[in-house]
Design a protein around this motif. Sequence first.
Motif, PDB file in Angstrom:
ATOM      1  N   ARG A  58      56.862  43.595  87.951  1.00 55.43           N
ATOM      2  CA  ARG A  58      57.558  43.374  89.222  1.00 55.43           C
ATOM      3  C   ARG A  58      57.096  44.382  90.270  1.00 55.43           C
ATOM      4  O   ARG A  58      56.919  44.046  91.439  1.00 55.43           O
ATOM      5  N   SER A  59      56.876  45.624  89.840  1.00 53.12           N
ATOM      6  CA  SER A  59      56.440  46.640  90.787  1.00 53.12           C
ATOM      7  C   SER A  59      55.057  46.318  91.337  1.00 53.12           C
ATOM      8  O   SER A  59      54.805  46.469  92.532  1.00 53.12           O
ATOM      9  N   GLU A  60      54.138  45.852  90.471  1.00 52.42           N
ATOM     10  CA  GLU A  60      52.801  45.522  90.939  1.00 52.42           C
ATOM     11  C   GLU A  60      52.813  44.322  91.867  1.00 52.42           C
ATOM     12  O   GLU A  60      52.055  44.255  92.828  1.00 52.42           O
ATOM     13  N   ARG A  61      53.678  43.362  91.596  1.00 54.43           N
ATOM     14  CA  ARG A  61      53.749  42.182  92.452  1.00 54.43           C
ATOM     15  C   ARG A  61      54.290  42.546  93.834  1.00 54.43           C
ATOM     16  O   ARG A  61      53.949  41.921  94.824  1.00 54.43           O
ATOM     17  N   LEU A  62      55.140  43.559  93.890  1.00 58.25           N
ATOM     18  CA  LEU A  62      55.739  43.938  95.163  1.00 58.25           C
ATOM     19  C   LEU A  62      54.858  44.908  95.939  1.00 58.25           C
ATOM     20  O   LEU A  62      54.718  44.799  97.153  1.00 58.25           O
ATOM     21  N   PHE A  63      54.237  45.860  95.233  1.00 56.40           N
ATOM     22  CA  PHE A  63      53.510  46.935  95.916  1.00 56.40           C
ATOM     23  C   PHE A  63      52.007  46.893  95.718  1.00 56.40           C
ATOM     24  O   PHE A  63      51.274  47.516  96.473  1.00 56.40           O
ATOM     25  N   GLY A  64      51.487  46.216  94.688  1.00 58.12           N
ATOM     26  CA  GLY A  64      50.051  46.169  94.455  1.00 58.12           C
ATOM     27  C   GLY A  64      49.685  46.660  93.082  1.00 58.12           C
ATOM     28  O   GLY A  64      50.534  47.017  92.263  1.00 58.12           O
TER      29      GLY A  64
END
Length: 524
Positions: free
Chosen positions: A191-197
């Motif tokens: 989820r963090s990668e999808r939101l921030f990269g």
Amino acid sequence: MERCIKEGLLPPTLCRELRLLHLAAAVPGYRPNCTACTLLACPVWGWPALLRARELARNAAEDFFDEFGGLWPETTVTVCWFPGSSLPMHTDNCKDYLSKRHVSVVVWLSSQGEDFEGGEFFFQGAGQSEAEEVVRPRAGNAALFRADEPHGLRGVVRGARLALNVWFTRDPGAAEDAKLLQLHMLRASTRSERLFGLGPQACWPSDEAAACLAKRTLAQVGLPPRAQVLKPRRHRLAATNLKLRSGLPAARRARLAVAAHSQLLAAENSRCAGRASRCFFRLLRRRERQVCTALPQWHQHGLVSLAQLSSPCSACCRKVRDGTTRGARVEVVEEVPGLVIARGVLGGQLQRRLRKLADSLMSAQGKLMNQAMRFGTDVPPWAHALARRIRRIPGFFTDRPPAFDQLIVNAYYPGEGIRRHVDLLKFGDHVLGVCLGADATLTLRRIAEHVLPIQPGAECALADEDLEGPAVDAAVRAGDAYCLSGAARHRWTHEISPDSIRNGRRRVSLTFRALRPSAWQGPS
């Protein structure tokens, strides 16, 4: 040295989207007091805006340096410079690992005097006694120059100076597109990668310098460091921030706070302004669906279909006309449903450049032929670049055509033409034609109902008794583009009258089509 300042390269809405992306996904950059967000590490929902801006930058660079279809993006990155940052005089290819860079484009996303003070962009003077050329950055304007041109950045005094940097190469092997196509495993990302990269951009570092930059980023959006102004019940991401605030480093808390505030920015001009959280996450999901839908075409045709991806909150970006299509006037031929002509698409200089490229395809063993065909991966990059630009003409395509994977180049001398026919049925529903050199007349005749539908193999065998109604003549002049779709594609024949090519000039036509999946015989 060759360089220019192009005003209004990016529209204000696209600049605003890129600022939003940078706020949500940037991390400490390669120099002190700056943050950066690269295309290869940014979240997928930011791809459409970055790629759209990159295409506009490439079009402008190819036009100015007369390298149509010959430039490939090597690196795309947004960089924000805070007070105390600067760049000494340098060139963009001064290191061995930067030697593949040939053209640089810097697009400013903020304005001097409004968003920041200081931070002037400057070029080295032509001689030792000549003063430096200083440029005051304005949002949407761009500087185009060779990568070996000495330039620099004066110190930022106040505020945040944001810019988009795109470096281009003439070597396709050094382009960033191949790496971008490998970053499509959306379901495997957190989820963090999808939101921030991806990579280091998924989370800010926890050191003291990163924490300082995080606070500056919060100040840039006018949000207090502890993000207490957002109510948990109304903003889902802000609620997560407040719950996890005590157990997270300061830089991580700042990242979540910036993302929470980005929801408000994303919904600022939306009907969902009262429900900012839902609007923001709907924006992410919509853009990810766009990328997932386009991926199969990307793998087949490289990234030629990326220009079709327009950001949901910047519909007006589709109305932007670059230097190639400026002044184009779209005509709908009412007598022939599905025939659309765009007048004045190509300027004289670009027509001469395209005729040389077309002649190089028709040359074989030192002899100039009158036709050349290319399929699939053999279609040259400049042809894809031309089709991309014509796609963006407002009102030209009534629906979205597939990426073209076949090119025919034909040369017509005075007194020559082509007899009536319907384009082979193994090709799709859109036929795009571009006229270079001499003018011509496109003659169309309606096919009688008792002959329809045309069977494969009979496309060029239509007699006079198979036609009905009067003929319709449409003039296609040098620099025009036309499209046959729908009824004009399947229910009308078309031909080029030999008498229409006169004045001793040679006409060159470029025809783009797309093979139907069932007819494709090449590699998958």
